[in-house]
Design a protein around this motif. Structure first.
Motif, mmCIF file in Angstrom:
data_model
loop_
_atom_site.group_PDB
_atom_site.id
_atom_site.type_symbol
_atom_site.label_atom_id
_atom_site.label_comp_id
_atom_site.label_asym_id
_atom_site.label_seq_id
_atom_site.Cartn_x
_atom_site.Cartn_y
_atom_site.Cartn_z
ATOM 1 N N GLU A 2 0.837 -1.189 0.000
ATOM 2 C CA GLU A 2 0.000 0.000 0.000
ATOM 3 C C GLU A 2 0.879 1.249 0.000
ATOM 4 O O GLU A 2 1.853 1.342 0.731
ATOM 5 N N GLU A 5 1.094 8.357 2.224
ATOM 6 C CA GLU A 5 1.353 9.756 1.942
ATOM 7 C C GLU A 5 1.961 10.439 3.169
ATOM 8 O O GLU A 5 1.755 9.989 4.302
ATOM 9 N N LYS A 119 -2.360 4.511 11.579
ATOM 10 C CA LYS A 119 -3.550 4.412 10.728
ATOM 11 C C LYS A 119 -4.777 4.968 11.460
ATOM 12 O O LYS A 119 -5.555 5.736 10.890
ATOM 13 N N GLY A 122 -4.675 8.692 11.638
ATOM 14 C CA GLY A 122 -5.106 9.249 10.358
ATOM 15 C C GLY A 122 -6.619 9.270 10.226
ATOM 16 O O GLY A 122 -7.203 10.252 9.758
ATOM 17 N N GLU A 123 -7.256 8.190 10.650
ATOM 18 C CA GLU A 123 -8.717 8.132 10.590
ATOM 19 C C GLU A 123 -9.347 9.173 11.504
ATOM 20 O O GLU A 123 -10.328 9.815 11.129
ATOM 21 N N ASP A 126 -8.963 12.498 9.817
ATOM 22 C CA ASP A 126 -9.422 12.514 8.429
ATOM 23 C C ASP A 126 -8.281 12.718 7.432
ATOM 24 O O ASP A 126 -8.371 13.533 6.515
ATOM 25 N N GLU A 128 -6.094 10.575 4.823
ATOM 26 C CA GLU A 128 -6.082 9.292 4.125
ATOM 27 C C GLU A 128 -4.662 8.808 3.847
ATOM 28 O O GLU A 128 -3.716 9.585 3.825
ATOM 29 N N ASP A 129 -4.561 7.514 3.611
ATOM 30 C CA ASP A 129 -3.314 6.873 3.177
ATOM 31 C C ASP A 129 -2.154 7.076 4.146
ATOM 32 O O ASP A 129 -1.039 7.388 3.742
ATOM 33 N N SER A 134 4.536 7.109 6.639
ATOM 34 C CA SER A 134 4.064 8.490 6.513
ATOM 35 C C SER A 134 4.873 9.426 7.400
ATOM 36 O O SER A 134 5.101 10.589 7.040
#
Length: 186
Positions: A2, A5, A119, A122-123, A126, A128-129, A134
Motif C-alpha cells: 500500500e 502519503e 492508521k 489518520g482516521e 481525516d 487518508e493513506d 508516513s
C-alpha cells in the motif's frame, strides 16, 4: 504494498501532536521521532533509552546502523524532540526500549501495532493513506517545502537520485494535482 502519503497540513500535525500528548506519551514519542528524524519505523522501534540519553541529558546525535541499508547513520535531535525525549525518559532505565510493547517486560512495540496506531490517528484526523512510513515521508516533505534542498534530503534518505527522493516524498503528486487544479483556458 500500500502506498502511503506524508502529512502535508501543519495544522493537522499540530493537532495530532496535541492529541497524542494528552492521551498516550509513548505514541507521541514514536510520532515525533518519525516526523523529526525521518527514521524508518524499524529503526525507531529498536531504540533504547541509552540511545537518546547522555550523562548530562540527551546527546546531540544518535548513531545507529539502519536496519534496511546496514549503513551507520547519525541523527541529530532538534530542541522539540529533545524536550519530549527528556520528559519521557525520566525514571526509565537505559536498557528499556523507548517504544515498549505492553506485552512482555521489555519488548519493543511491533511494526504491526505501530501501523495500527498511525492508521487510527489518520482516521481520527481525516487524513487518508497514512501508515508508519508516513512519518518518514512527512519529515522529508516539510524539509523540502521549507528549504528546496533535495540534494541534502537525498543524502539523509540514502536515495540514489533527486528524482527518487521527490517521488518518495510525494512532491510529484503535488505538482500533478496543482497542474490540473490551476489549468485555465478562460
Amino acid at each position: 504494498m500500500e502506498s502511503v502519503e506524508p502529512i502535508r497540513d501543519k495544522e493537522v500535525l499540530k493537532n495530532m501532536r496535541y492529541y497524542l500528548k494528552e492521551t498516550n506519551e509513548r505514541n507521541l514519542v514514536m510520532f515525533e521521532l518519525g516526523i523529526y528524524t525521518g527514521l524508518r519505523i524499524s529503526d525507531i522501534l529498536k531504540l533504547r533509552v541509552e540511545d537518546v540519553r547522555g550523562k548530562k541529558g540527551i546527546k546531540k546525535e544518535i548513531k545507529l546502523i539502519e536496519k534496511k541499508t546496514g549503513k551507520e547513520k547519525e541523527i541529530f535531535i532538534n530542541p522539540i524532540l529533545k524536550r519530549t525525549l527528556s520528559e519521557y525518559t525520566k525514571g526509565m532505565d537505559d536498557i528499556e526500549y523507548l517504544i515498549k510493547s505492553r506485552n512482555g517486560k521489555n519488548k519493543p512495540l511491533g511494526r504491526t501495532q505501530a501501523y495500527r496506531i498511525i492508521k487510527e490517528l489518520g482516521e481520527m484526523f481525516d487524513v487518508e493513506d497514512l501508515g508508519t512510513h508516513s512519518l518518514r515521508k512527512t519529515f522529508g516533505y516539510h524539509y523540502y517545502k521549507k528549504t528546496n534542498d533535495v540534494a541534502l534530503l537525498q543524502k539523509i534518505y540514502n536515495h540514489t537520485s533527486p528524482e527518487v527522493t521527490l517521488r518518495y516524498i510525494c512532491i510529484d503528486k503535488d505538482s500533478i494535482r496543482k497542474a490540473y487544479r490551476d489549468m485555465r483556458y478562460y
